[in-house]
Enzyme design. Structure first.
Site, PDB file in Angstrom:
ATOM      1  CB  ALA A 115       5.456   1.415  -0.837  1.00 36.63           C
ATOM      2  CB  THR A 116       6.513   6.495  -0.218  1.00 36.51           C
ATOM      3  OG1 THR A 116       5.115   6.817  -0.247  1.00 36.51           O
ATOM      4  CG2 THR A 116       6.903   5.876  -1.544  1.00 36.51           C
ATOM      5  CB  SER A 117       4.866   8.233   4.013  1.00 34.00           C
ATOM      6  OG  SER A 117       3.578   8.287   3.434  1.00 34.00           O
ATOM      7  N   GLY A 118       4.229   6.379   6.333  1.00 36.65           N
ATOM      8  CA  GLY A 118       3.221   5.835   7.227  1.00 36.65           C
ATOM      9  C   GLY A 118       2.660   6.939   8.090  1.00 36.65           C
ATOM     10  N   GLY A 138       1.270  -5.448   0.927  1.00 35.14           N
ATOM     11  CA  GLY A 138       1.272  -6.902   0.987  1.00 35.14           C
ATOM     12  C   GLY A 138       2.610  -7.549   0.686  1.00 35.14           C
ATOM     13  CG  ASP A 172      -2.077  -1.051   1.742  1.00 33.85           C
ATOM     14  OD1 ASP A 172      -2.390  -1.968   0.962  1.00 33.85           O
ATOM     15  OD2 ASP A 172      -1.033  -0.380   1.604  1.00 33.85           O
ATOM     16  CB  THR A 201       2.783   3.924  -4.233  1.00 32.73           C
ATOM     17  OG1 THR A 201       3.092   4.979  -3.329  1.00 32.73           O
ATOM     18  CG2 THR A 201       4.049   3.481  -4.928  1.00 32.73           C
ATOM     19  CG  ASN A 230      -1.614  -5.514  -7.735  1.00 31.60           C
ATOM     20  OD1 ASN A 230      -2.608  -6.179  -7.523  1.00 31.60           O
ATOM     21  ND2 ASN A 230      -0.721  -5.269  -6.807  1.00 31.60           N
ATOM     22  CD  GLU A 262       4.367   7.981  -5.127  1.00 36.18           C
ATOM     23  OE1 GLU A 262       5.136   6.995  -5.007  1.00 36.18           O
ATOM     24  OE2 GLU A 262       3.208   7.985  -4.666  1.00 36.18           O
TER      25      GLU A 262
END
Length: 492
Positions: free
Chosen positions: A12-15, A80, A239, A261, A298, A306
Site C-alpha cells: 500500500a505504500t511501495s512496491g 486485497g 500478498d 502496514t 486484520n 508510518e
C-alpha cells in the site's frame, strides 16, 4: 542448475521487483527495483495510480534483463479488495478506487438492510470491514459511479496488472477471497450478494488457482523489455497469501503474523471456520495455496507509526528506523495505551492528533515526547496481538505452540520481544521477505520444480536465518494487558 523467477510485490505504500534464484533446494532473492505507491486524490475521490505501477513493472523487467537474466516466469502479488473496471473493448475505465477512500463509510449498514450481516458472514466467512469489495461495489452502485456501472469486467489489482502485461483476464482465487463475495466452501462468487450490490455474476472473470499460467508478455512489452514472451503466472495474488506460503514451519501448530502496514494474525486450516463465535469475533476466512484457508484477523499494523513518521519528517525530524526503535526502548514503559483498530486511526488528517485525542477520550495523560509515542504504539500493538491471539486460540482446531512473524515488521526486534512477552509464548521472526519468497516459490511450483507446500517450506527453512524470542517479564505484561483492556474498552 539455477532457475530464475521475477516477482513483483506491491504494497500500500511501495512496491518492488525481486529476482528469485532457486538452486540445489535453496532459494535466494535479490531486489532489483523499488518504487513508491501512493493514493492520489482527485475531486474528492481517492485512487491508486495504476499507470505508474504499470510503468514500474516494465522498469523492473528491464532491470532483470540488465542482470543478464530472462526469468522462467513472472508473478504479481498486491493488497486485497480493490478492483479495476475494464470496458468490453479492453480499455481501463478509471484508476482503481483505493480502500482508504471514505466513500464506503456507513455502507455496510445500508447493505445489511438488503441481506443481513449474519447472512453475509455465513455466506463468505469474511471479516466485516467497510472497504471490502462487496461494499465498494454497493457504494458505487448507490452513487451511480459510472466506471463500475459500465464495466464489462472487474479485475482485482494483481489480475489487472497481469492483464496489462498479457491481455488475458483472470480472477485469481486468493485475491478474490478478500472480496466478501466469494463462498469459501464452493470457491465461487455468490450470485445473491453480487445482485444485492447491483451487479451480475458475469462481472468477474473465471476464477483460477495459484500456479496457473495466464499467458505471455504481449508483443510490445516483450520487445520493450527485451525479455521476449515470458509466461506470467498467477501466484497467490493476495500478498498475505504469498507471505503465509513462506512460513518456515515443519508442522501445523503455529499462528502467523504478517507484519507490515497491516498486521494479519491467523492460522492455516484445511476448511473454513464459520461459526457464531467466529462471526462475533469478526474473523475472516481467506484463500491460501493448495486449497487451504487462512483463518485470520486484520489488525492495524505499522500504519500508525508510518503516518507519525511522515508528520515528524514534515517538522524536520527525520528519524531512521533504528533511531525509532532505540527511542522506544529507552522510553518509560506502559505510559499510555491505544486501541490500534479504533476507527479514529484509519486515515486521520493528523495521526499525532488522533493519538492525542484518543488519550483524552480514554482519560489518559498526554505523551510528552516522540519516544513515548513510539513506545505507546509498539506496546499497544503487542497487547492487541495478545487480544487477537486469545480469540484465535479459542477458535483454532489445534493448539498454537508459537507465533511466526513474517514480513517487514519481523525485523523490528523490540516489537518482536514485546509480542513474545505479551502472548507468553515463543515468537519466531523471519523471513522478512516472506511475500516475495512465497511469490517466487509458487512460480517454482508452477514450473514443476517443487511438488508441495511442505517442500516449499522445507526449502525456505533451509535458506533463511530466523530468530527466536522467548517471553520475558510475563507478570508485568499481564498487568499491562489487563490495564489496556480496561482503558480501551471504556472509551467515551
Amino acid at each position: 542448475m539455477k532457475h530464475y523467477f521475477l516477482a513483483f510485490d506491491l504494497g500500500a505504500t511501495s512496491g518492488r521487483s525481486v529476482l528469485g534464484i532457486l538452486e540445489n533446494d535453496r532459494i535466494e532473492i535479490k531486489e532489483l527495483t523499488r518504487f513508491p505507491n501512493s493514493i492520489v486524490e482527485l475531486h474528492g475521490k481517492y485512487y491508486w495510480n495504476i499507470m505508474s505501477l504499470y510503468q514500474s513493472l516494465k522498469e523492473g523487467m528491464m532491470a532483470c534483463r540488465k542482470e543478464g537474466v530472462v526469468p522462467e516466469s513472472i508473478g504479481i502479488d498486491t493488497w486485497g479488495v480493490d478492483v479495476v473496471p475494464v470496458a468490453d473493448d479492453g480499455s481501463l475505465l478509471s484508476m482503481p478506487r483505493a480502500y482508504r477512500d471514505p466513500y464506503t463509510v456507513g455502507v455496510p449498514e445500508r447493505f445489511f438492510e438488503r441481506i443481513s450481516k449474519e447472512k453475509v458472514y455465513e455466506k463468505t466467512g469474511i471479516q466485516i470491514m467497510n472497504f471490502n469489495t462487496l461494499f465498494q461495489m454497493f457504494a458505487s452502485d448507490e452513487g451511480n459511479y459510472l466506471p463500475l456501472k459500465y464495466a464489462g469486467k472487474l479485475l482485482f489489482m494483481p489480475d489487472a496488472l497481469s492483464y496489462m502485461l498479457t491481455g488475458e483476464k483472470v480472477c485469481e482465487y486468493t485475491i478474490a477471497s478478500t472480496s466478501q463475495i466469494l463462498n469459501p466452501r464452493l470457491k465461487e462468487f455468490d450470485t445473491e450478494l453480487l445482485n444485492a450490490a447491483g451487479f451480475g455474476s458475469e462481472i468477474f472473470p473465471e476464477i483460477v488457482m495459484p500456479g496457473t499460467v495466464i499467458g505471455t508478455l504481449n508483443d510490445n512489452i516483450a520487445k520493450e523489455t527485451d525479455l521476449g514472451k515470458v509466461p506470467v503466472v498467477t501466484v497467490a495474488g493476495h500478498d498475505t497469501a504469498s507471505a503465509v506460503a513462506a512460513v518456515p514451519s515443519s508442522d501445523d501448530n503455529f499462528a502467523y503474523l504478517s507484519s507490515g502496514t497491516w498486521s494479519l494474525m491467523g492460522i492455516e486450516v484445511k476448511e473454513p471456520v464459520i461459526t457464531h463465535e467466529s462471526y462475533e469475533m469478526n474473523f475472516t476466512n481467506e484463500g491460501g495455496i493448495e486449497g487451504t484457508t487462512r483463518f485470520l484477523k486484520n489488525i492495524c499494523g505499522m500504519w500508525i507509526l508510518e503516518q507519525c513518521r511522515k508528520e515528524w519528517e514534515s517538522m524536520g525530524k527525520n528519524y531512521t528506523y533504528p533511531e525509532i526503535v532505540a527511542m522506544a526502548e529507552n522510553a518509560q514503559p506502559f505510559k499510555a495505551f491505544i486501541q490500534p483498530d479504533d476507527p479514529s486511526f484509519a486515515n486521520p488528517p493528523s495521526m499525532l492528533k488522533a493519538i492525542e485525542d484518543y488519550l483524552i477520550a480514554t482519560n489518559q495523560k498526554p505523551l510528552t515526547d516522540d519516544a513515548q509515542v513510539v513506545r505507546c504504539i509498539f506496546e499497544s500493538l503487542a497487547l492487541r496481538y495478545r487480544e487477537v491471539m486469545e480469540c484465535l486460540e479459542s477458535l483454532s482446531p489445534f493448539p498454537i505452540h508459537r507465533l511466526h512473524i513474517i514480513g517487514g515488521g519481523s525485523k523490528n526486534h523490540l516489537l518482536n520481544q514485546f509480542t513474545a512477552n505479551a502472548i507468553a509464548r515463543p515468537v519466531i521472526s523471519g523471513p522478512s521477505e516472506a511475500t516475495a519468497i512465497g511469490n517466487v516459490m509458487i512460480q517454482a511450483k508452477a514450473a514443476g520444480l517443487v511438488s508441495s507446500l511442505k517442500e516449499m517450506r522445507s526449502i525456505i527453512s533451509n535458506s533463511i536465518d530466523t530468530m527466536e524470542y522467548l517471553p520475558q517479564s510475563v507478570v508485568e505484561w499481564e498487568m499491562a494487558y489487563n490495564k489496556m483492556k480496561s482503558i480501551t474498552h471504556n472509551k467515551k
